[in-house]
Design an enzyme around this catalytic site. Structure first.
Site, PDB file in Angstrom:
ATOM      1  CB  SER A   1      -0.865  -0.015   1.268  1.00 43.58           C
ATOM      2  OG  SER A   1      -1.443   1.245   1.489  1.00 43.58           O
TER       3      SER A   1
ATOM      4  CE1 TYR B   1      -4.044  -2.397   5.538  1.00 41.01           C
ATOM      5  CE2 TYR B   1      -3.413  -0.086   5.359  1.00 41.01           C
ATOM      6  CZ  TYR B   1      -3.759  -1.277   4.775  1.00 41.01           C
ATOM      7  OH  TYR B   1      -3.805  -1.360   3.408  1.00 41.01           O
TER       8      TYR B   1
ATOM      9  CE  LYS C   1      -1.625  -4.317   3.408  1.00 37.50           C
ATOM     10  NZ  LYS C   1      -1.946  -5.668   2.906  1.00 37.50           N
TER      11      LYS C   1
HETATM   12  N1  UFG Z   1     -12.577  11.069   3.149  1.00 37.88           N
HETATM   13  C1  UFG Z   1     -13.554  11.975   3.459  1.00 37.88           C
HETATM   14  N2  UFG Z   1     -14.729  11.522   3.948  1.00 37.88           N
HETATM   15  C2  UFG Z   1     -14.968  10.194   4.158  1.00 37.88           C
HETATM   16  C3  UFG Z   1     -13.963   9.267   3.829  1.00 37.88           C
HETATM   17  C4  UFG Z   1     -12.773   9.748   3.327  1.00 37.88           C
HETATM   18  O1  UFG Z   1     -13.378  13.192   3.302  1.00 37.88           O
HETATM   19  O2  UFG Z   1     -16.060   9.849   4.644  1.00 37.88           O
HETATM   20  C5  UFG Z   1     -11.310  11.557   2.590  1.00 37.88           C
HETATM   21  C6  UFG Z   1     -10.122  11.239   3.461  1.00 37.88           C
HETATM   22  O3  UFG Z   1      -9.939  12.217   4.449  1.00 37.88           O
HETATM   23  C7  UFG Z   1      -9.002  11.212   2.417  1.00 37.88           C
HETATM   24  C8  UFG Z   1      -9.697  10.713   1.147  1.00 37.88           C
HETATM   25  O4  UFG Z   1     -11.075  10.923   1.367  1.00 37.88           O
HETATM   26  O5  UFG Z   1      -8.546  12.502   2.200  1.00 37.88           O
HETATM   27  C9  UFG Z   1      -9.465   9.240   0.882  1.00 37.88           C
HETATM   28  O6  UFG Z   1      -9.782   8.517   2.049  1.00 37.88           O
HETATM   29  P1  UFG Z   1      -9.940   6.932   2.040  1.00 37.88           P
HETATM   30  O7  UFG Z   1     -10.307   6.514   3.428  1.00 37.88           O
HETATM   31  O8  UFG Z   1     -10.818   6.501   0.932  1.00 37.88           O
HETATM   32  O9  UFG Z   1      -8.480   6.461   1.654  1.00 37.88           O
HETATM   33  P2  UFG Z   1      -7.099   6.741   2.398  1.00 37.88           P
HETATM   34  O10 UFG Z   1      -6.288   7.532   1.424  1.00 37.88           O
HETATM   35  O11 UFG Z   1      -7.252   7.265   3.741  1.00 37.88           O
HETATM   36  O12 UFG Z   1      -6.624   5.258   2.618  1.00 37.88           O
HETATM   37  C10 UFG Z   1      -6.233   4.469   1.569  1.00 37.88           C
HETATM   38  C11 UFG Z   1      -6.534   3.000   1.858  1.00 37.88           C
HETATM   39  C12 UFG Z   1      -5.788   2.530   3.055  1.00 37.88           C
HETATM   40  C13 UFG Z   1      -4.355   2.877   2.938  1.00 37.88           C
HETATM   41  C14 UFG Z   1      -4.151   4.337   2.613  1.00 37.88           C
HETATM   42  C15 UFG Z   1      -2.733   4.661   2.311  1.00 37.88           C
HETATM   43  O13 UFG Z   1      -7.904   2.825   2.078  1.00 37.88           O
HETATM   44  O14 UFG Z   1      -5.919   1.145   3.138  1.00 37.88           O
HETATM   45  O15 UFG Z   1      -4.882   4.663   1.461  1.00 37.88           O
HETATM   46  O16 UFG Z   1      -2.556   6.007   2.081  1.00 37.88           O
HETATM   47  F1  UFG Z   1      -3.705   2.625   4.086  1.00 37.88           F
END
Ligand code: UFG
Length: 350
Positions: A131, A156, A160
């Protein structure tokens, strides 16, 4: 025993979101596949969806990959593999902070069990689901495979990083072994058939399932976490990769290792890492607006506090995957967001 040893792939964790899409692409590329999954975060209906897409049954074994003995007797002794794709892991960042030991135990045990059985049964090639989380917040963007990893900000993420290290040292010690770690950026979307897709249990943590559920009326509104980041519109930047493109990267990775093994390629590193992303940063607000535009639906949303642990911005340098792996993202964001919505509508009967 399978007669097609050269082309049988074990997909550990193959009933999940990325595993099902990868299984479809493998079969369409001519591989035999066996799925092993304990269904802890997946449903047998996902395997049925795969079977519907490919038009035939797919061998499925319900087994916990941490249970080495069961994995040996019910999977490795019954089929002959030349490659394993290892997806079997927990993936909820927040849950991993609350229950770190559960994450270390499961994610590391399942990998150790797979690696030890690969050694025992002379299985040569491993693709590992890593990841972009291993990069933390990189100082320079886009992140290349040589960008230094930073200490993960969740258990988590740590699993990785630790898994990558375990694989690297194991490959170094076992001369017949090859491995490719794919560092996924943000996988989204669904198969164009709408027969498989992402099905989170409970309230979604990830952005796109939250958007689709909000559009479907299951959630009242989306909270956009943070509007004061140092980005063009104040919301976070991510690199959203279509799940079918991502699935294809696994097929290409398997093919690369199968060929290297067959050709006895001594010149090629036996452990390689590739970023899998589009190379294009997209903000949270842009994604919401694009989703509304391409699907003609509204997604009620409000600006909210930053979510603890989020990095401000990250996207991939894709040169290595493009040039060495011979893979690139092909689907455009509009099609991906249409597929995500088609899948949600099908799940909800809309
Ligand atoms: N976000 C929102 N509202 C929500 C959900 C997410 O604004 O309800 C935003 C988050 O703050 C972030 C973006 O959308 O800025 C993406 O969030 P995600 O949760 O979809 O994805 P992440 O980038 O946080 O996480 C993903 C994977 C993880 C991994 C991570 C590594 O889901 O498994 O990338 O950067 F660890």
């Amino acid at each position: 025993m399978s007669s097609n040893k050269q082309k049988t792939v074990l997909v550990a964790g193959g009933a999940g979101y990325i595993g099902t899409h990868t299984t479809v692409e493998l079969i369409e590329a001519g591989y035999e596949v066996v799925i092993a999954d304990n269904l802890s975060n997946a449903d047998l209906s996902a395997v049925r969806g795969v079977e519907q897409i490919v038009g035939r049954s797919v061998p499925f074994v319900e087994v916990d990959c941490c249970d080495t003995e069961a994995l040996r007797s019910r999977v490795f002794e019954r089929y002959a593999f030349d490659s394993v794709i290892h997806f079997a892991a927990y993936k909820a960042v927040g849950e991993s902070v609350a229950e770190p030991l559960k994450y270390f135990r499961n994610n590391l045990d399942s990998l150790l069990s797979v690696l030890s059985l690969m050694q025992e049964f002379d299985v040569h090639n491993l693709v590992f689901s890593s990841s972009a989380t291993v990069y933390g917040q990189p100082e320079q963007l886009p992140a290349t495979e040589l960008t230094p990893r930073q200490r993960a900000n969740s258990p988590y993420g740590l699993t990785k990083q630790m898994s990558e290290d375990i694989i690297q040292d194991t490959v170094a010690a076992i001369p017949f072994l090859r491995a490719i770690a794919l560092r996924y950026f943000n996988p989204i979307g669904a198969h164009p058939s709408a027969l498989i897709g992402e099905l989170p249990k409970g309230v979604p943590n990830n952005l796109v399932p939250f958007i689709t559920q909000t559009a479907a009326g299951v959630r009242k509104e989306l909270a956009v976490f943070g509007d004061d980041y140092d980005t063009p519109d104040g919301s976070c930047l991510r690199d959203y990769i279509d799940v079918v493109d991502l699935a294809r990267a696994h097929v290409v990775a398997v093919g690369r290792m199968v060929a290297a093994t067959a050709e006895k390629r001594e010149d090629r590193e036996r452990y390689e890492i590739f970023n899998i992303g589009t190379g294009t940063p997209v903000s949270v607000l842009e994604l919401v607006h694009r989703f509304e535009e391409v699907n003609g639906v509204s997604v009620p949303h409000r600006l909210a506090e930053r979510r603890p642990g989020d990095v401000e911005k990250i996207w991939a340098a894709t040169d290595k995957a493009n040039n060495e792996l011979g893979w690139r993202a092909e689907r455009n964001l509009g099609d991906t967001l249409r597929a995500a919505w088609a899948w949600e509508k099908r799940v909800r009967g809309l």
